[in-house]
Scaffold this active site. Structure first.
Site, PDB file in Angstrom:
ATOM      1  N   LYS A  97      29.285  30.711  46.868  1.00 44.46           N
ATOM      2  CA  LYS A  97      30.556  30.068  46.517  1.00 44.46           C
ATOM      3  C   LYS A  97      31.742  30.920  46.988  1.00 44.46           C
ATOM      4  O   LYS A  97      31.570  32.108  47.277  1.00 44.46           O
ATOM      5  CB  LYS A  97      30.620  29.879  44.999  1.00 44.46           C
ATOM      6  CG  LYS A  97      30.643  31.186  44.213  1.00 44.46           C
ATOM      7  CD  LYS A  97      30.504  30.941  42.711  1.00 44.46           C
ATOM      8  CE  LYS A  97      30.482  32.261  41.944  1.00 44.46           C
ATOM      9  NZ  LYS A  97      30.202  32.047  40.510  1.00 44.46           N
ATOM     10  N   ARG A 111      31.646  27.299  28.897  1.00 45.44           N
ATOM     11  CA  ARG A 111      32.242  26.883  30.162  1.00 45.44           C
ATOM     12  C   ARG A 111      31.516  25.586  30.500  1.00 45.44           C
ATOM     13  O   ARG A 111      31.691  24.607  29.781  1.00 45.44           O
ATOM     14  CB  ARG A 111      32.033  28.012  31.180  1.00 45.44           C
ATOM     15  CG  ARG A 111      33.194  28.278  32.067  1.00 45.44           C
ATOM     16  CD  ARG A 111      33.014  29.525  32.906  1.00 45.44           C
ATOM     17  NE  ARG A 111      31.885  29.454  33.850  1.00 45.44           N
ATOM     18  CZ  ARG A 111      31.606  30.381  34.752  1.00 45.44           C
ATOM     19  NH1 ARG A 111      32.345  31.474  34.848  1.00 45.44           N
ATOM     20  NH2 ARG A 111      30.592  30.247  35.574  1.00 45.44           N
ATOM     21  N   HIS A 149      24.039  29.879  31.947  1.00 43.88           N
ATOM     22  CA  HIS A 149      24.722  31.015  32.581  1.00 43.88           C
ATOM     23  C   HIS A 149      25.146  32.014  31.513  1.00 43.88           C
ATOM     24  O   HIS A 149      25.556  31.622  30.422  1.00 43.88           O
ATOM     25  CB  HIS A 149      25.939  30.481  33.353  1.00 43.88           C
ATOM     26  CG  HIS A 149      26.621  31.472  34.247  1.00 43.88           C
ATOM     27  ND1 HIS A 149      25.954  32.271  35.135  1.00 43.88           N
ATOM     28  CD2 HIS A 149      27.942  31.769  34.402  1.00 43.88           C
ATOM     29  CE1 HIS A 149      26.836  33.021  35.797  1.00 43.88           C
ATOM     30  NE2 HIS A 149      28.044  32.738  35.366  1.00 43.88           N
ATOM     31  N   ARG A 205      19.698  33.688  40.291  1.00 42.17           N
ATOM     32  CA  ARG A 205      20.900  33.203  40.992  1.00 42.17           C
ATOM     33  C   ARG A 205      21.898  34.326  41.239  1.00 42.17           C
ATOM     34  O   ARG A 205      23.021  34.290  40.735  1.00 42.17           O
ATOM     35  CB  ARG A 205      21.635  32.148  40.149  1.00 42.17           C
ATOM     36  CG  ARG A 205      20.930  30.891  39.817  1.00 42.17           C
ATOM     37  CD  ARG A 205      21.920  29.877  39.227  1.00 42.17           C
ATOM     38  NE  ARG A 205      22.779  30.411  38.205  1.00 42.17           N
ATOM     39  CZ  ARG A 205      22.493  30.452  36.899  1.00 42.17           C
ATOM     40  NH1 ARG A 205      21.381  29.948  36.445  1.00 42.17           N
ATOM     41  NH2 ARG A 205      23.363  30.989  36.059  1.00 42.17           N
ATOM     42  N   TYR A 236      60.016  49.049  48.626  1.00 46.35           N
ATOM     43  CA  TYR A 236      60.898  48.369  47.672  1.00 46.35           C
ATOM     44  C   TYR A 236      60.957  49.087  46.330  1.00 46.35           C
ATOM     45  O   TYR A 236      59.918  49.490  45.795  1.00 46.35           O
ATOM     46  CB  TYR A 236      60.397  46.946  47.412  1.00 46.35           C
ATOM     47  CG  TYR A 236      60.532  45.990  48.560  1.00 46.35           C
ATOM     48  CD1 TYR A 236      61.728  45.886  49.283  1.00 46.35           C
ATOM     49  CD2 TYR A 236      59.478  45.152  48.918  1.00 46.35           C
ATOM     50  CE1 TYR A 236      61.855  44.974  50.325  1.00 46.35           C
ATOM     51  CE2 TYR A 236      59.589  44.242  49.948  1.00 46.35           C
ATOM     52  CZ  TYR A 236      60.785  44.156  50.654  1.00 46.35           C
ATOM     53  OH  TYR A 236      60.899  43.261  51.672  1.00 46.35           O
ATOM     54  N   CYS A 268      54.052  45.510  49.791  1.00 44.15           N
ATOM     55  CA  CYS A 268      54.949  44.413  50.147  1.00 44.15           C
ATOM     56  C   CYS A 268      54.113  43.226  50.620  1.00 44.15           C
ATOM     57  O   CYS A 268      52.890  43.278  50.638  1.00 44.15           O
ATOM     58  CB  CYS A 268      55.897  44.835  51.259  1.00 44.15           C
ATOM     59  SG  CYS A 268      56.716  46.417  50.966  1.00 44.15           S
ATOM     60  N   MET A 269      54.765  42.164  51.053  1.00 45.04           N
ATOM     61  CA  MET A 269      54.032  40.980  51.496  1.00 45.04           C
ATOM     62  C   MET A 269      53.152  41.275  52.714  1.00 45.04           C
ATOM     63  O   MET A 269      52.011  40.825  52.787  1.00 45.04           O
ATOM     64  CB  MET A 269      55.016  39.850  51.822  1.00 45.04           C
ATOM     65  CG  MET A 269      54.339  38.540  52.160  1.00 45.04           C
ATOM     66  SD  MET A 269      55.494  37.244  52.590  1.00 45.04           S
ATOM     67  CE  MET A 269      56.315  36.958  51.037  1.00 45.04           C
ATOM     68  N   ASP A 270      53.707  42.038  53.658  1.00 45.65           N
ATOM     69  CA  ASP A 270      53.033  42.222  54.944  1.00 45.65           C
ATOM     70  C   ASP A 270      52.592  43.647  55.212  1.00 45.65           C
ATOM     71  O   ASP A 270      52.006  43.919  56.251  1.00 45.65           O
ATOM     72  CB  ASP A 270      53.981  41.844  56.089  1.00 45.65           C
ATOM     73  CG  ASP A 270      54.800  40.622  55.770  1.00 45.65           C
ATOM     74  OD1 ASP A 270      54.188  39.574  55.523  1.00 45.65           O
ATOM     75  OD2 ASP A 270      56.044  40.722  55.727  1.00 45.65           O
TER      76      ASP A 270
HETATM   77  C1  LIG Z   1      29.073  32.871  40.202  1.00 50.89           C
HETATM   78  C2  LIG Z   1      27.873  32.427  39.507  1.00 50.89           C
HETATM   79  C3  LIG Z   1      26.644  33.096  39.682  1.00 50.89           C
HETATM   80  C4  LIG Z   1      26.526  34.400  40.412  1.00 50.89           C
HETATM   81  O1  LIG Z   1      27.127  35.415  39.623  1.00 50.89           O
HETATM   82  P1  LIG Z   1      27.087  36.939  40.084  1.00 50.89           P
HETATM   83  O2  LIG Z   1      27.608  37.688  38.912  1.00 50.89           O
HETATM   84  O3  LIG Z   1      27.969  37.033  41.272  1.00 50.89           O
HETATM   85  O4  LIG Z   1      25.683  37.237  40.413  1.00 50.89           O
HETATM   86  C5  LIG Z   1      25.519  32.534  39.135  1.00 50.89           C
HETATM   87  N1  LIG Z   1      25.586  31.378  38.425  1.00 50.89           N
HETATM   88  C6  LIG Z   1      26.763  30.749  38.193  1.00 50.89           C
HETATM   89  C7  LIG Z   1      26.789  29.516  37.372  1.00 50.89           C
HETATM   90  C8  LIG Z   1      27.946  31.254  38.713  1.00 50.89           C
HETATM   91  O5  LIG Z   1      29.100  30.625  38.479  1.00 50.89           O
END
Ligand SMILES: *Cc1c(COP(=O)(O)O)cnc(C)c1O
Length: 373
Positions: free
Chosen positions: A33, A131, A163, A219, A263, A310-312
């Site tokens: 992701k 979540r 999760h 995962r 700045y 700064c920005m750049d």
């Molecule tokens: C991002 C995410 C992961 C991976 O998490 P890490 O801490 O980067 O290993 C696994 N499952 C879900 C649902 C996530 O959102």
């Protein structure tokens, strides 16, 4: 050589997947992701698969569709969608979808009917993160609806999952608590007839520290990019950071003692010294709160951002060292030359390396090394 670039070592991504896959000895979903945590979606997906990942995980459906357009044929799970998503497209391209609520199941079922083939779904239980997922109160209804939908032939439930809240603190009581809540959710699903589904829970932290949570698949995300979710040394897990952030000094000058820098003059020289101008800033994702604290490697030693980002651009006090325009500046890398790591940046800025690697970019170019780069 470029003014500023992000170098991604695809061999490291591949090898990290291989190390993790070997460690768990069961299917591994590499999480790609957010543009593979800022490392580049398609090249990292390919490198992870080359290392032995069995499946890819993304948050949103657009990420899954980009993988398919890029020719990735491995199984993909997308877990974060709202009402009205392009679900027919997902089903047509074999993207597996997560379901947390009855409305989501109904939308997927309608899309599957339209496409004329079953949608593969992962039923998500909220075991404490609050979540995604169905709460223990809502879970039995979601399970019953799934059993009915399966009977229609339009829904193919393939997994049950959840999760973690705090797996980066492996002994934290929430980890055991969530494992127990998940076991109850599995029991309810099995009693209702959802038997033999895959079960998955473990993010990187749990993959590295809690074998009891590995179940049928793990995962990991951040660990695939060689960063330790526990804030330690990734080498202790056999992992190698894949990202190096480098720039070239744009200008060097000598200034007297008492010179205000950048700045707000948040930095004032305490002696006659040299200043090096680095041509990246918060537009590239260098956090503005790296002001006076962000560690950088210039001219063979470690220094700090001197004055406001700064920005750049930002400035580094280089003392009397022989640093010239065009010399290399490293923000973070694997740490093998003495340069700071993303973990060092996280420590200096009181954040996590996840945020740093994901946000860095802007006008920087990304260059791949290793793999099929
Ligand atoms: C991002 C995410 C992961 C991976 O998490 P890490 O801490 O980067 O290993 C696994 N499952 C879900 C649902 C996530 O959102």
């Amino acid at each position: 050589m470029a003014r500023a670039e992000i170098i991604v070592d695809l061999d490291a991504v591949r090898d990290n997947a291989a190390v993790l896959r070997q460690r768990v000895d069961r299917p591994l979903m590499a999480v790609v992701k957010a543009d593979a945590y800022g490392h580049g979606l398609l090249p990292c997906a390919r490198a992870s698969l080359a290392g032995g990942a069995d499946m890819l995980g993304v948050a949103v459906l657009d990420e899954a569709l980009l993988l398919r357009e890029g020719g990735i044929t491995a199984p993909i799970l997308a877990w974060l969608g709202g009402p009205g998503e392009a679900l027919t497209r997902a089903i047509e391209t074999d993207v597996e979808l997560s379901v947390s609520a009855l409305w989501g199941l109904a939308e997927i079922q309608a899309a599957a009917r339209e496409v004329g083939r079953p949608a593969r779904i992962h039923l998500k239980a909220d075991t404490g993160l609050s979540r995604g997922g169905a709460t223990p109160t809502d879970w039995p209804d979601l399970v019953d609806a799934t059993v009915k939908a399966r009977a229609s032939g339009e829904i193919d439930p393939v997994a049950l999952w959840s999760h973690f809240v705090y797996a980066d603190a492996p002994g934290h009581h929430t980890v055991d608590g969530q494992v127990a809540v998940f076991a109850e959710a599995v029991d309810i699903a099995e009693s209702a007839g959802l038997r033999g589904l895959g079960k998955h829970l473990a993010n990187s932290a749990a993959t590295l520290t809690r074998p009891d949570t590995w179940l049928d698949m793990v995962r990991p995300g951040i660990a695939c990019y060689g960063l330790d979710p526990l804030g330690g040394d990734p080498a202790s897990h056999g992992l190698r950071p894949a990202m190096t952030v480098r720039a070239e000094v744009a200008l060097v000058k000598r200034v007297p003692r008492g010179t205000g820098v950048s700045y707000g003059h948040a930095y004032v020289t305490d002696r006659e010294t040299g200043l090096a101008l680095v041509p990246i800033g918060y537009a590239e994702g260098v956090p503005r709160n790296a002001t006076n604290v962000g560690p950088v490697w210039v001219g063979g030693s470690r220094r700090r951002v001197s004055g406001r980002v700064c920005m750049d651009q930002f400035v580094v006090d280089i003392g009397d060292d022989d640093v010239r325009a065009g010399d290399e500046v490293l923000l973070w890398g694997p740490g093998t030359q003495g340069e700071p790591t993303a973990q060092d940046w996280a420590d200096a800025l009181d954040t996590i390396h996840y945020e740093l690697v994901t946000r860095i970019g802007g006008r920087m170019i990304r260059r791949y090394v290793g793999g099929d780069a």
